[in-house]
Design a protein around this motif. Structure first.
Motif, PDB file in Angstrom:
ATOM      1  N   GLU A 166      -0.750  17.301   4.830  1.00 15.16           N
ATOM      2  CA  GLU A 166      -0.536  15.889   4.501  1.00 15.16           C
ATOM      3  C   GLU A 166       0.901  15.581   4.096  1.00 15.16           C
ATOM      4  O   GLU A 166       1.220  14.432   3.805  1.00 15.16           O
ATOM      5  N   PHE A 167       1.770  16.584   4.046  1.00 16.19           N
ATOM      6  CA  PHE A 167       3.123  16.378   3.531  1.00 16.19           C
ATOM      7  C   PHE A 167       3.861  15.274   4.271  1.00 16.19           C
ATOM      8  O   PHE A 167       4.564  14.467   3.660  1.00 16.19           O
ATOM      9  N   GLU A 168       3.742  15.228   5.589  1.00 12.48           N
ATOM     10  CA  GLU A 168       4.435  14.207   6.365  1.00 12.48           C
ATOM     11  C   GLU A 168       3.603  12.938   6.511  1.00 12.48           C
ATOM     12  O   GLU A 168       4.144  11.834   6.577  1.00 12.48           O
ATOM     13  N   LYS A 169       2.295  13.083   6.539  1.00 12.11           N
ATOM     14  CA  LYS A 169       1.431  11.915   6.750  1.00 12.11           C
ATOM     15  C   LYS A 169       1.565  10.901   5.627  1.00 12.11           C
ATOM     16  O   LYS A 169       1.466   9.690   5.860  1.00 12.11           O
ATOM     17  N   VAL A 170       1.767  11.389   4.379  1.00 11.57           N
ATOM     18  CA  VAL A 170       1.806  10.455   3.257  1.00 11.57           C
ATOM     19  C   VAL A 170       3.024   9.537   3.302  1.00 11.57           C
ATOM     20  O   VAL A 170       3.068   8.541   2.587  1.00 11.57           O
TER      21      VAL A 170
ATOM     22  N   GLY B 238      -0.001   1.847  -0.184  1.00 18.31           N
ATOM     23  CA  GLY B 238       0.480   2.934   0.661  1.00 18.31           C
ATOM     24  C   GLY B 238       1.864   2.741   1.230  1.00 18.31           C
ATOM     25  O   GLY B 238       2.156   3.234   2.326  1.00 18.31           O
ATOM     26  N   LEU B 239       2.737   2.031   0.504  1.00 20.61           N
ATOM     27  CA  LEU B 239       4.096   1.816   0.997  1.00 20.61           C
ATOM     28  C   LEU B 239       5.160   2.414   0.092  1.00 20.61           C
ATOM     29  O   LEU B 239       6.346   2.377   0.431  1.00 20.61           O
ATOM     30  N   GLY B 240       4.770   2.969  -1.053  1.00 21.77           N
ATOM     31  CA  GLY B 240       5.759   3.492  -2.000  1.00 21.77           C
ATOM     32  C   GLY B 240       6.583   4.624  -1.431  1.00 21.77           C
ATOM     33  O   GLY B 240       7.825   4.597  -1.484  1.00 21.77           O
ATOM     34  N   LEU B 241       5.931   5.629  -0.854  1.00 19.47           N
ATOM     35  CA  LEU B 241       6.659   6.764  -0.293  1.00 19.47           C
ATOM     36  C   LEU B 241       7.412   6.374   0.975  1.00 19.47           C
ATOM     37  O   LEU B 241       8.512   6.872   1.236  1.00 19.47           O
ATOM     38  N   SER B 242       6.830   5.484   1.781  1.00 23.09           N
ATOM     39  CA  SER B 242       7.527   5.019   2.988  1.00 23.09           C
ATOM     40  C   SER B 242       8.821   4.314   2.622  1.00 23.09           C
ATOM     41  O   SER B 242       9.870   4.543   3.245  1.00 23.09           O
ATOM     42  N   THR B 243       8.751   3.458   1.618  1.00 26.00           N
ATOM     43  CA  THR B 243       9.945   2.741   1.178  1.00 26.00           C
ATOM     44  C   THR B 243      10.993   3.701   0.640  1.00 26.00           C
ATOM     45  O   THR B 243      12.190   3.588   0.942  1.00 26.00           O
ATOM     46  N   ALA B 244      10.549   4.666  -0.168  1.00 24.77           N
ATOM     47  CA  ALA B 244      11.485   5.632  -0.749  1.00 24.77           C
ATOM     48  C   ALA B 244      12.201   6.424   0.339  1.00 24.77           C
ATOM     49  O   ALA B 244      13.440   6.565   0.306  1.00 24.77           O
ATOM     50  N   ARG B 245      11.464   6.932   1.315  1.00 24.35           N
ATOM     51  CA  ARG B 245      12.106   7.713   2.381  1.00 24.35           C
ATOM     52  C   ARG B 245      13.037   6.849   3.216  1.00 24.35           C
ATOM     53  O   ARG B 245      14.132   7.289   3.603  1.00 24.35           O
ATOM     54  N   SER B 246      12.644   5.616   3.507  1.00 20.91           N
ATOM     55  CA  SER B 246      13.490   4.736   4.299  1.00 20.91           C
ATOM     56  C   SER B 246      14.830   4.484   3.604  1.00 20.91           C
ATOM     57  O   SER B 246      15.893   4.530   4.224  1.00 20.91           O
TER      58      SER B 246
ATOM     59  N   ARG C  65      -2.851   6.572   2.721  1.00 17.64           N
ATOM     60  CA  ARG C  65      -3.139   6.953   1.350  1.00 17.64           C
ATOM     61  C   ARG C  65      -4.113   8.129   1.342  1.00 17.64           C
ATOM     62  O   ARG C  65      -5.108   8.128   2.051  1.00 17.64           O
ATOM     63  N   LEU C  66      -3.817   9.119   0.519  1.00 15.97           N
ATOM     64  CA  LEU C  66      -4.764  10.216   0.335  1.00 15.97           C
ATOM     65  C   LEU C  66      -6.001   9.726  -0.375  1.00 15.97           C
ATOM     66  O   LEU C  66      -7.120  10.183  -0.112  1.00 15.97           O
TER      67      LEU C  66
END
Length: 279
Positions: free
Chosen positions: A221-225, A244-252, A231-232
């Motif tokens: 799940e490391f990349e899927k999240v 389910g956008l917190g990690l996407s926003t952070a990586r972007s 969301r897990l």
């Protein structure tokens, strides 16, 4: 003969420098484009072929900027148009006689509004238009930890007192705050460690480790999240899973600064989020 050879070498070096200098600038501009899509156009200079390549590069950069702007405008319009029927549905839900059915309908409408707002913030990314500047990364991390301690959470900072970096402070604060809040939500607290050093080339980078004591996540799940809306936690409750956008926003945001963020399970238990940022 020696004088002639010396003159020829000098002229050759000057000619080579005249050719390679614009190439170095072209390479630097291509690297800058990967970090800052709003960078200034590259001056069209050098040999004819290089000027043509530079002109094509500038056109590509302008097209990318227009594409992002058009996509953002379209999403903003969709979000605005969706709020009107959601408001009508909310008014109609207030007229439902069954209290339990009314509660469920209002909860679904609240979640729809939260998803629309989060999607618009993710796509618009107002901080992207924030100018880049020098700032103290160590002070930023300490400030984020202090804010969470004041809110009653466990947040420890371990690292140097100062570490000067360059970037968009507001955007990075948002990205790091998302990672820290994620560690609090699933691990009860965190320890953030800052390390600075060479990245294997002539550049220096910063490593930010955010460690929690939670259960961790499966390696698959490391990349899927990092995918938007993934969301897990499978329930639809925003109190437990968010949108389910917190990690996407952070990586972007972090990749927009030329860095990256990865996840790994710690040997002693818990999850580690590692942020790499160029200094």
């Amino acid at each position: 003969m020696g004088a002639i050879v010396a003159v020829i070498l000098l002229v050759s070096l000057l000619a080579a420098r005249r050719v390679t200098a614009p190439l170095a600038g072209f390479a630097a501009a291509a690297e800058r484009l990967s970090v800052d899509g709003q960078a200034d156009p590259l001056p069209e200079e050098g040999p004819r072929e290089l000027r043509a390549a530079t002109r094509a590069f500038n056109r590509m950069q302008a097209r990318l900027a227009r594409f992002v702007a058009d996509r953002t405008q379209m999403l903003a319009a969709i979000g605005h148009d969706l709020r009107t029927p959601i408001t009508r549905l909310r008014l109609r839900a207030e007229l439902v006689d069954d209290p339990e059915m009314q509660r469920r309908m209002l909860s679904d409408l609240d979640e729809m509004e939260a998803m629309i707002s989060a999607t618009l913030a993710f796509a618009r990314d107002d901080a992207q238009r924030e100018p880049r500047g020098r700032f103290d990364l160590a002070d930023l991390l300490q400030s984020l930890c202090d804010d969470r301690v004041d809110a009653g959470h466990r947040a420890l900072y371990d690292g140097p007192a100062h570490a000067v970096a360059e970037g968009r402070t507001v955007a990075l604060r948002r990205a790091l705050a998302n990672l820290m809040d994620n560690a609090i939500k699933y691990g009860g607290g965190f320890t953030v460690r800052l390390e600075t050093g060479p990245d294997g080339s002539q550049h220096r980078n910063a490593l930010i480790h955010i460690d929690d004591d939670g259960p961790g996540i499966p390696e698959a799940e490391f990349e899927k999240v990092f995918a938007p809306f993934y969301r897990l936690e499978r329930s639809r409750s925003r109190d437990t899973g968010g949108v389910g956008l917190g990690l996407s926003t952070a990586r972007s945001i972090i990749r927009g600064h030329g860095g990256d963020v990865t996840l790994a399970n710690r040997a002693e238990g818990g999850l580690r989020a590692t942020v790499t940022l160029p200094l």
